[in-house]
Design a protein around this motif. Structure first.
Motif, PDB file in Angstrom:
ATOM      1  N   CYS A 132       0.832  -1.209   0.000  1.00 40.95           N
ATOM      2  CA  CYS A 132       0.000   0.000   0.000  1.00 40.95           C
ATOM      3  C   CYS A 132       0.869   1.263   0.000  1.00 40.95           C
ATOM      4  CB  CYS A 132      -0.917  -0.025   1.221  1.00 40.95           C
ATOM      5  SG  CYS A 132      -1.985   1.429   1.348  1.00 40.95           S
ATOM      6  N   CYS A 163      -1.220   6.668   1.405  1.00 38.81           N
ATOM      7  CA  CYS A 163      -0.977   7.989   2.016  1.00 38.81           C
ATOM      8  C   CYS A 163       0.521   8.283   2.069  1.00 38.81           C
ATOM      9  CB  CYS A 163      -1.626   8.090   3.392  1.00 38.81           C
ATOM     10  SG  CYS A 163      -0.978   6.965   4.617  1.00 38.81           S
ATOM     11  N   GLU A 166      -6.686   6.987   6.462  1.00 40.48           N
ATOM     12  CA  GLU A 166      -6.941   6.172   5.264  1.00 40.48           C
ATOM     13  C   GLU A 166      -6.844   4.682   5.574  1.00 40.48           C
ATOM     14  OE1 GLU A 166      -4.643   8.467   5.607  1.00 40.48           O
ATOM     15  OE2 GLU A 166      -4.685   9.931   3.971  1.00 40.48           O
ATOM     16  N   TRP A 214      -8.520  -0.864   4.945  1.00 37.56           N
ATOM     17  CA  TRP A 214      -8.083  -2.238   5.186  1.00 37.56           C
ATOM     18  C   TRP A 214      -8.743  -2.973   6.344  1.00 37.56           C
ATOM     19  CZ3 TRP A 214      -5.847  -3.723   1.046  1.00 37.56           C
ATOM     20  CH2 TRP A 214      -4.990  -2.884   0.332  1.00 37.56           C
TER      21      TRP A 214
HETATM   22  S1  SF4 Z   1      -3.053   3.673   4.070  1.00 36.37           S
HETATM   23 FE1  SF4 Z   1      -2.047   2.583   5.796  1.00 36.37          FE
HETATM   24  S2  SF4 Z   1      -0.783   0.948   4.860  1.00 36.37           S
HETATM   25 FE2  SF4 Z   1      -1.341   2.441   3.230  1.00 36.37          FE
HETATM   26  S3  SF4 Z   1       0.431   3.821   3.147  1.00 36.37           S
HETATM   27 FE3  SF4 Z   1      -1.131   4.761   4.502  1.00 36.37          FE
HETATM   28  S4  SF4 Z   1      -0.585   4.091   6.612  1.00 36.37           S
HETATM   29 FE4  SF4 Z   1       0.528   2.755   5.157  1.00 36.37          FE
END
Ligand code: SF4
Length: 199
Positions: free
Chosen positions: A19, A22, A108, A113
């Motif tokens: 991922c 963000c 996010e 997730w």
């Molecule tokens: S959404 Fe969660 S897993 Fe994805 S980059 Fe951001 S902090 Fe990391």
């Protein structure tokens, strides 16, 4: 099992670990730190990793983790056994520091997730809600006015959920001011953990 867009927990975890949602907000870049197996019966939901955990990639690899294991009455081997204990924070990557400590988990992360991950963990019997972010996510309107009140009302959420303060040494004054936590909540929690992970 709830509907999920992934064919297996392993494919979901691979997607989480890739991922970048963000990335622009993360001072040290993405490094999701979590672990889970479908057989897990205990789930630990904390806040986001600190800088030390970001560096090691090992959840709760710090003084807070040592105290959390002590609270649970678990040895390191059991705590680190993802077939028994899943560790999924409300934010998976280190969010950086603000004026008064680490920033809150990126919003996010759980939005993207958490639901998917929980759908692949059908055997969870006990969820530890460590800190206000986890309590907000899992208890919603069932929370009390403050974290202290929520933790003090732990019987309202047990045996499925146990709200806890963060085990950081920074919370030593809170622990000193709330002796009922060690006297009553922790023995009940340790009994529950033993019932679930007894060999
Ligand atoms: S959404 Fe969660 S897993 Fe994805 S980059 Fe951001 S902090 Fe990391």
């Amino acid at each position: 099992m709830a509907a999920t867009a992934y064919r297996s927990l392993e494919s979901l975890l691979a997607a989480v670990r890739a991922c970048r949602a963000c990335e622009a907000q993360l001072p040290l870049g993405p490094r999701p730190v979590l672990r889970a197996a479908q057989t897990a019966r205990i789930l630990i939901v904390g806040q986001a990793p600190g800088a030390r955990v970001h560096a090691s990639g090992i959840p709760w690899d710090d003084a807070s983790g040592a105290r959390l294991r002590d609270w649970l009455g678990m040895d390191e081997e059991a705590f680190r056994d993802e077939s028994r204990v899943a560790i999924i924070p409300t934010g998976f990557c280190y969010p950086g520091r603000g004026k008064s400590g680490d920033l809150p988990p990126r919003p996010e992360c759980a939005r993207l997730w958490m639901g998917e991950l929980l759908a692949w963990l059908p055997h969870i019997e006990l969820t530890l809600l460590v800190g206000q972010h986890a309590q907000r996510r899992f208890l919603g309107d069932r929370r009390k006015a403050t974290l202290s009140h929520t933790v003090r009302a732990w019987r309202d959420y047990a045996p499925a959920h146990f709200p806890l303060p963060h085990p950081s040494p920074r919370n030593n004054p809170w622990l000193a001011a709330n002796p009922w936590f060690r006297q009553r909540l922790l023995p009940a929690l340790q009994t529950r953990v033993r019932e679930i992970v007894a060999p």
